[in-house]
Design an enzyme around this catalytic site. Structure first.
Site, PDB file in Angstrom:
ATOM      1  N   GLU A   1       1.984 -12.501   2.973  1.00  0.00           N
ATOM      2  CA  GLU A   1       1.835 -11.536   1.884  1.00  0.00           C
ATOM      3  C   GLU A   1       1.970 -10.114   2.405  1.00  0.00           C
ATOM      4  O   GLU A   1       1.299  -9.732   3.380  1.00  0.00           O
ATOM      5  CB  GLU A   1       0.450 -11.733   1.240  1.00  0.00           C
ATOM      6  CG  GLU A   1       0.266 -11.075  -0.088  1.00  0.00           C
ATOM      7  CD  GLU A   1       1.140 -11.656  -1.189  1.00  0.00           C
ATOM      8  OE1 GLU A   1       1.143 -12.885  -1.394  1.00  0.00           O
ATOM      9  OE2 GLU A   1       1.821 -10.870  -1.872  1.00  0.00           O
ATOM     10  N   ASP A   2       2.818  -9.361   1.776  1.00  0.00           N
ATOM     11  CA  ASP A   2       2.931  -7.919   2.015  1.00  0.00           C
ATOM     12  C   ASP A   2       3.208  -7.548   3.471  1.00  0.00           C
ATOM     13  O   ASP A   2       2.662  -6.578   3.999  1.00  0.00           O
ATOM     14  CB  ASP A   2       1.699  -7.191   1.443  1.00  0.00           C
ATOM     15  CG  ASP A   2       1.708  -7.226  -0.090  1.00  0.00           C
ATOM     16  OD1 ASP A   2       2.551  -7.949  -0.667  1.00  0.00           O
ATOM     17  OD2 ASP A   2       0.881  -6.552  -0.708  1.00  0.00           O
TER      18      ASP A   2
ATOM     19  N   ASP B   1       6.077 -12.721  -1.603  1.00  0.00           N
ATOM     20  CA  ASP B   1       6.833 -11.573  -2.113  1.00  0.00           C
ATOM     21  C   ASP B   1       8.299 -11.925  -2.320  1.00  0.00           C
ATOM     22  O   ASP B   1       8.946 -11.387  -3.213  1.00  0.00           O
ATOM     23  CB  ASP B   1       6.690 -10.389  -1.148  1.00  0.00           C
ATOM     24  CG  ASP B   1       5.237  -9.985  -1.028  1.00  0.00           C
ATOM     25  OD1 ASP B   1       4.657  -9.589  -2.042  1.00  0.00           O
ATOM     26  OD2 ASP B   1       4.664 -10.126   0.073  1.00  0.00           O
TER      27      ASP B   1
ATOM     28  N   ASN C   1       4.362 -11.205 -12.747  1.00  0.00           N
ATOM     29  CA  ASN C   1       3.689 -11.080 -11.455  1.00  0.00           C
ATOM     30  C   ASN C   1       3.550 -12.460 -10.828  1.00  0.00           C
ATOM     31  O   ASN C   1       3.246 -13.434 -11.532  1.00  0.00           O
ATOM     32  CB  ASN C   1       2.302 -10.448 -11.646  1.00  0.00           C
ATOM     33  CG  ASN C   1       1.712 -10.033 -10.314  1.00  0.00           C
ATOM     34  OD1 ASN C   1       1.445 -10.871  -9.460  1.00  0.00           O
ATOM     35  ND2 ASN C   1       1.543  -8.750 -10.133  1.00  0.00           N
TER      36      ASN C   1
ATOM     37  N   ASN D   1       4.685  -2.612  -8.115  1.00  0.00           N
ATOM     38  CA  ASN D   1       3.231  -2.432  -8.199  1.00  0.00           C
ATOM     39  C   ASN D   1       2.793  -1.346  -7.240  1.00  0.00           C
ATOM     40  O   ASN D   1       3.477  -1.106  -6.244  1.00  0.00           O
ATOM     41  CB  ASN D   1       2.524  -3.738  -7.800  1.00  0.00           C
ATOM     42  CG  ASN D   1       2.834  -4.858  -8.751  1.00  0.00           C
ATOM     43  OD1 ASN D   1       2.833  -4.683  -9.955  1.00  0.00           O
ATOM     44  ND2 ASN D   1       3.123  -6.027  -8.192  1.00  0.00           N
TER      45      ASN D   1
ATOM     46  N   TYR E   1      -7.160  -7.538  -8.715  1.00  0.00           N
ATOM     47  CA  TYR E   1      -5.749  -7.654  -8.348  1.00  0.00           C
ATOM     48  C   TYR E   1      -5.067  -6.346  -8.765  1.00  0.00           C
ATOM     49  O   TYR E   1      -5.740  -5.334  -8.979  1.00  0.00           O
ATOM     50  CB  TYR E   1      -5.212  -8.902  -9.083  1.00  0.00           C
ATOM     51  CG  TYR E   1      -3.895  -9.417  -8.613  1.00  0.00           C
ATOM     52  CD1 TYR E   1      -3.676  -9.739  -7.278  1.00  0.00           C
ATOM     53  CD2 TYR E   1      -2.846  -9.591  -9.515  1.00  0.00           C
ATOM     54  CE1 TYR E   1      -2.445 -10.216  -6.861  1.00  0.00           C
ATOM     55  CE2 TYR E   1      -1.612 -10.087  -9.106  1.00  0.00           C
ATOM     56  CZ  TYR E   1      -1.420 -10.386  -7.772  1.00  0.00           C
ATOM     57  OH  TYR E   1      -0.211 -10.863  -7.348  1.00  0.00           O
TER      58      TYR E   1
HETATM   59  N1  NDP Z   1       5.717  -8.190  -9.682  1.00  0.00           N
HETATM   60  C1  NDP Z   1       5.559  -8.897  -8.599  1.00  0.00           C
HETATM   61  O1  NDP Z   1       5.084 -10.041  -8.610  1.00  0.00           O
HETATM   62  C2  NDP Z   1       5.952  -8.309  -7.283  1.00  0.00           C
HETATM   63  C3  NDP Z   1       6.244  -6.989  -7.161  1.00  0.00           C
HETATM   64  N2  NDP Z   1       6.620  -6.482  -5.956  1.00  0.00           N
HETATM   65  C4  NDP Z   1       6.819  -5.041  -5.880  1.00  0.00           C
HETATM   66  O2  NDP Z   1       8.171  -4.739  -5.613  1.00  0.00           O
HETATM   67  C5  NDP Z   1       8.237  -3.547  -4.854  1.00  0.00           C
HETATM   68  C6  NDP Z   1       9.158  -3.772  -3.674  1.00  0.00           C
HETATM   69  O3  NDP Z   1       8.661  -4.796  -2.865  1.00  0.00           O
HETATM   70  P1  NDP Z   1       9.605  -5.496  -1.777  1.00  0.00           P
HETATM   71  O4  NDP Z   1      10.868  -5.940  -2.372  1.00  0.00           O
HETATM   72  O5  NDP Z   1       8.787  -6.490  -1.081  1.00  0.00           O
HETATM   73  O6  NDP Z   1       9.860  -4.254  -0.795  1.00  0.00           O
HETATM   74  P2  NDP Z   1      11.012  -4.069   0.256  1.00  0.00           P
HETATM   75  O7  NDP Z   1      10.575  -2.983   1.146  1.00  0.00           O
HETATM   76  O8  NDP Z   1      11.409  -5.360   0.841  1.00  0.00           O
HETATM   77  O9  NDP Z   1      12.246  -3.554  -0.624  1.00  0.00           O
HETATM   78  C7  NDP Z   1      12.299  -2.307  -1.221  1.00  0.00           C
HETATM   79  C8  NDP Z   1      13.730  -2.072  -1.641  1.00  0.00           C
HETATM   80  O10 NDP Z   1      13.780  -0.871  -2.394  1.00  0.00           O
HETATM   81  C9  NDP Z   1      14.881  -0.134  -1.942  1.00  0.00           C
HETATM   82  N3  NDP Z   1      14.744   1.276  -2.223  1.00  0.00           N
HETATM   83  C10 NDP Z   1      13.961   2.191  -1.630  1.00  0.00           C
HETATM   84  N4  NDP Z   1      14.163   3.397  -2.167  1.00  0.00           N
HETATM   85  C11 NDP Z   1      15.112   3.236  -3.117  1.00  0.00           C
HETATM   86  C12 NDP Z   1      15.760   4.116  -4.024  1.00  0.00           C
HETATM   87  N5  NDP Z   1      15.480   5.403  -4.046  1.00  0.00           N
HETATM   88  N6  NDP Z   1      16.673   3.605  -4.857  1.00  0.00           N
HETATM   89  C13 NDP Z   1      16.973   2.300  -4.838  1.00  0.00           C
HETATM   90  N7  NDP Z   1      16.396   1.417  -4.008  1.00  0.00           N
HETATM   91  C14 NDP Z   1      15.487   1.893  -3.157  1.00  0.00           C
HETATM   92  C15 NDP Z   1      14.944  -0.393  -0.456  1.00  0.00           C
HETATM   93  O11 NDP Z   1      16.215  -0.030   0.022  1.00  0.00           O
HETATM   94  P3  NDP Z   1      16.679  -0.262   1.547  1.00  0.00           P
HETATM   95  O12 NDP Z   1      16.942  -1.737   1.630  1.00  0.00           O
HETATM   96  O13 NDP Z   1      17.905   0.546   1.656  1.00  0.00           O
HETATM   97  O14 NDP Z   1      15.557   0.192   2.404  1.00  0.00           O
HETATM   98  C16 NDP Z   1      14.683  -1.900  -0.459  1.00  0.00           C
HETATM   99  O15 NDP Z   1      15.867  -2.596  -0.689  1.00  0.00           O
HETATM  100  C17 NDP Z   1       6.802  -3.179  -4.493  1.00  0.00           C
HETATM  101  O16 NDP Z   1       6.351  -2.181  -5.362  1.00  0.00           O
HETATM  102  C18 NDP Z   1       6.023  -4.450  -4.753  1.00  0.00           C
HETATM  103  O17 NDP Z   1       4.708  -4.170  -5.172  1.00  0.00           O
HETATM  104  C19 NDP Z   1       6.763  -7.262  -4.846  1.00  0.00           C
HETATM  105  C20 NDP Z   1       6.462  -8.583  -4.901  1.00  0.00           C
HETATM  106  C21 NDP Z   1       5.971  -9.189  -6.115  1.00  0.00           C
HETATM  107  C1  PYR Z   2       2.390  -8.814  -6.540  1.00  0.00           C
HETATM  108  C2  PYR Z   2       2.753  -8.688  -5.159  1.00  0.00           C
HETATM  109  O1  PYR Z   2       2.717  -9.643  -4.416  1.00  0.00           O
HETATM  110  C3  PYR Z   2       3.166  -7.407  -4.654  1.00  0.00           C
HETATM  111  O2  PYR Z   2       3.307  -6.463  -5.417  1.00  0.00           O
HETATM  112  O3  PYR Z   2       3.358  -7.314  -3.442  1.00  0.00           O
HETATM  113 MG    MG Z   3       2.709  -9.083  -2.379  1.00  0.00          MG
END
Ligand code: NDP
Ligand code: PYR
Ligand code: MG
Length: 579
Positions: free
Chosen positions: A246-247, A270, A456, A411, A103
């Protein structure tokens, strides 16, 4: 003119034939001499018979010999291919060491190098060229009793962006946790990648790339393809087959969740799984800060799937504390790529999800300024911008709060907003920290050992899925997510909190899954959402009875277990005796 994909190879009735050699690979030297003789594999294995426990020890020794995490990944996937029981026993008994391999973070690297690490078929690739034939492809899968699918289209793989078909590592990794962490039987799990192309030029130019060499299909054609996929899953595996999204990239993730939830047994990990794990951590943090959730001010770096999911579930939890919807939302400040989300933002770009969190103030561009203005007690990062929580921002959090809550959820590790060490060192070791990918323990200045917890969704989706399957839930509504969050928070011991962790140790994650599943199942029967009848009298016993047993079952039914004739040594007992 383009040829029709399906006319290139006329369909034949060819069925999957398991590799005969796999018979003796499947438990290796654990077959007894009698079993080897009965199966006709005597002599193909070394004479020594090994217990599964001895094999687990050998796995440990073997994996420790690799220094490169990608080689560890290749070793573990090889083990999964040849001896499923041993793989799940080894992973299940060594979660803290193996989860970072199967993972995050290593699975991210494996996806980036998927063309290199790919060895054997695992999961289904369904391409846009298969449109009109998705059901036929599902029929090619050799197992009929599929209960859970994790599906990706590879467009937002962790924080690594569009990896196209190489995203397959994610459904494979997530489903391996379904089994390792929640005992969902491996044959009931099906990883699927929907290959609609990729816009990642590096992938398209890579001779090792395994997917379609074309740019992403979007619009009506994409939507019809996903519709066909959903319908084909139900036709093949039934309405109760769980489909975990997912993703997927942001624009599709929210849309598809809204479109399919309630009608299909589905959730978006997510958005929803992440929300549950983060809110669980926040609820647990209240035992340290002695606050209510509603007493906090939250700043999110990122306003995407993860952040918006968490924010909405926080609102739900605050409303349960008696706070109004408007008050709850006013406590949440969100920063996206354009800065703070405010009402009447000059450059626009607010979708309906972001709009609900727009603050009534002038635009602010940087996260540092937002922290100065909002004065948050909780800072959450999920924007895949590694290092976004600078030393200055962390110091500001430390000045604003006796115990600042800092979640660096992005991540893999390279995308984390800060390391655990940075969070502690810049707040005089007062930060309450959690991260999406694991960080090593840290020795505080007063000698305490802090073990940062892993915020996570792996703490949630396996147990949630187990509950959903055991109760036969189709409509996985938001109340299940809050319930899962509360269930997880409840399990966190004082000892974990004292060591800086808002989550139970990874070694206990299987027990967490059972507890979450139990709450989910009981809630489903209370709210009329369970379809498995009659309701089990003992929910936990019922759940445990459904779970996969990692130990080897007897290879031969009892009638095979003839005692060897007294005059002959056991290992030459005649095969005829067992027919
Ligand atoms: N710990 C966990 O269990 C999980 C972690 N994650 C992680 O979270 C991260 C984001 O995933 P997710 O939310 O699905 O992705 P999204 O693409 O849906 O969202 C990303 C967000 O980040 C914003 N962003 C991009 N660049 C910047 C910046 N310079 N400053 C501020 N904000 C910015 C984007 O802005 P805009 O809307 O303007 O494009 C958007 O709102 C990934 O790394 C993923 O691995 C995700 C799911 C689970
Ligand atoms: C953990 C997870 O689902 C992600 O980073 O997208
Ligand atoms: Mg994911």
């Amino acid at each position: 003119m383009e040829r029709d994909w399906w006319q290139l190879t006329p369909r034949r009735e060819v069925h999957f034939i398991p590799d005969n050699l796999a018979a003796y690979d499947s438990r290796g030297m654990a077959f007894t001499i009698e079993e080897r003789q009965a199966m006709g594999i005597h002599g193909l294995l070394p004479p020594r018979v090994k217990s599964q426990e001895e094999q687990v020890e050998l796995c440990k020794l073997s994996i420790e010999r690799y220094e490169d995490p990608l080689n560890k990944y290749i070793y573990l996937m090889g083990l999964l291919d040849r001896n499923e029981h041993l793989f799940y026993r080894f992973v299940g008994e060594n979660v803290a060491d193996t989860m970072p391999i199967v993972y995050t973070p290593t699975v991210g690297l494996a996806c980036q190098k998927f063309g290199l690490v790919y060895r054997r078929p695992r999961g289904l690739f369904i391409t846009i060229h298969d449109k009109g034939h998705v059901y036929d492809i599902l029929k090619n899968w050799p197992e009929t009793d599929v209960r859970a699918i994790v599906v990706t289209d590879g467009e937002r793989i962790l924080g690594l962006g569009d990896l196209g078909a190489c995203g397959m590592g994610i459904p494979v990794g997530k489903l391996s946790l379904y089994t390792a962490l929640a005992g969902i039987k491996p044959h009931q799990c099906l990883p699927i990648t929907l290959d609609v192309g990729t816009n990642n030029q590096t992938m398209l130019d890579d001779p090792l790339y395994i997917g379609l060499r074309q740019r992403r299909v979007r619009g009506a054609e994409y939507d019809e393809f996903i519709d066909e996929f959903m319908q084909a899953v139900v036709k093949r595996f039934g309405q109760n087959c769980l489909i975990q999204f997912e993703d997927f990239a942001n624009a599709n993730a929210f849309r598809l969740l809204e479109k399919y939830r309630g009608r299909y047994c589905t959730f978006n990990d997510d958005i929803q799984g992440t929300a549950a794990v983060a809110v669980a951590g926040l609820i647990a943090s209240l035992r340290i800060t002695n606050k209510r959730l509603s007493d906090n001010v939250f700043v999110f770096q990122g306003a995407g799937e993860a952040s918006l999911g968490i924010a909405e579930l926080c609102v739900m939890a605050m409303k349960n504390e008696g706070t109004s919807d408007a008050d709850a939302r006013s406590k949440i400040w969100m920063v996206d790529s354009k800065g703070l989300i405010v009402k009447n933002r000059p450059e626009g770009g607010l979708n309906e999800h972001k709009e609900k969190f727009a603050q009534n103030c002038s635009p602010i561009r940087t996260l540092a300024e937002v922290v100065n203005v909002a004065k948050p007690s909780v800072l959450i990062g999920a924007a895949a911008i590694g290092g976004a929580f600078t030393a200055d921002i962390l110091r500001a959090m430390g000045e604003l709060n006796a115990r600042p809550v800092v979640f660096a959820l992005s991540n893999p590790t390279s995308k984390a907003e800060c390391t655990a060490e940075e969070a502690y060192a810049n707040t005089d070791d007062r930060a309450i920290f959690a991260s999406g990918s694991p960080f090593p323990e840290y020795r505080a200045k007063d000698g305490r050992v802090l073990r940062p917890g892993q915020g996570n969704n792996a703490y949630i989706f396996p147990g949630l899925a187990l509950g959903v399957l055991c109760a036969g839930i189709v409509d996985i509504s938001e109340d299940f997510m809050l319930l899962a969050a509360e269930a997880l928070a409840e399990i966190v011991s004082q000892d974990s909190l004292d060591h800086g962790s808002l989550y139970p140790p990874l070694a206990e994650i299987q027990e967490c899954s059972v507890k979450i599943a139990k709450k989910v199942l009981e809630h489903a029967y209370r709210t009329g959402k369970a379809s498995v009848q009659p309701q089990p009298l003992d929910a936990e016993a019922f759940i445990r009875a459904q779970m996969y047993d990692v130990r080897y079952a007897a290879a031969l039914p009892p009638r095979y277990a003839w005692p060897a004739p007294a005059h002959a040594p056991a290992h030459v007992a005649p095969r005829v005796a067992v027919m």
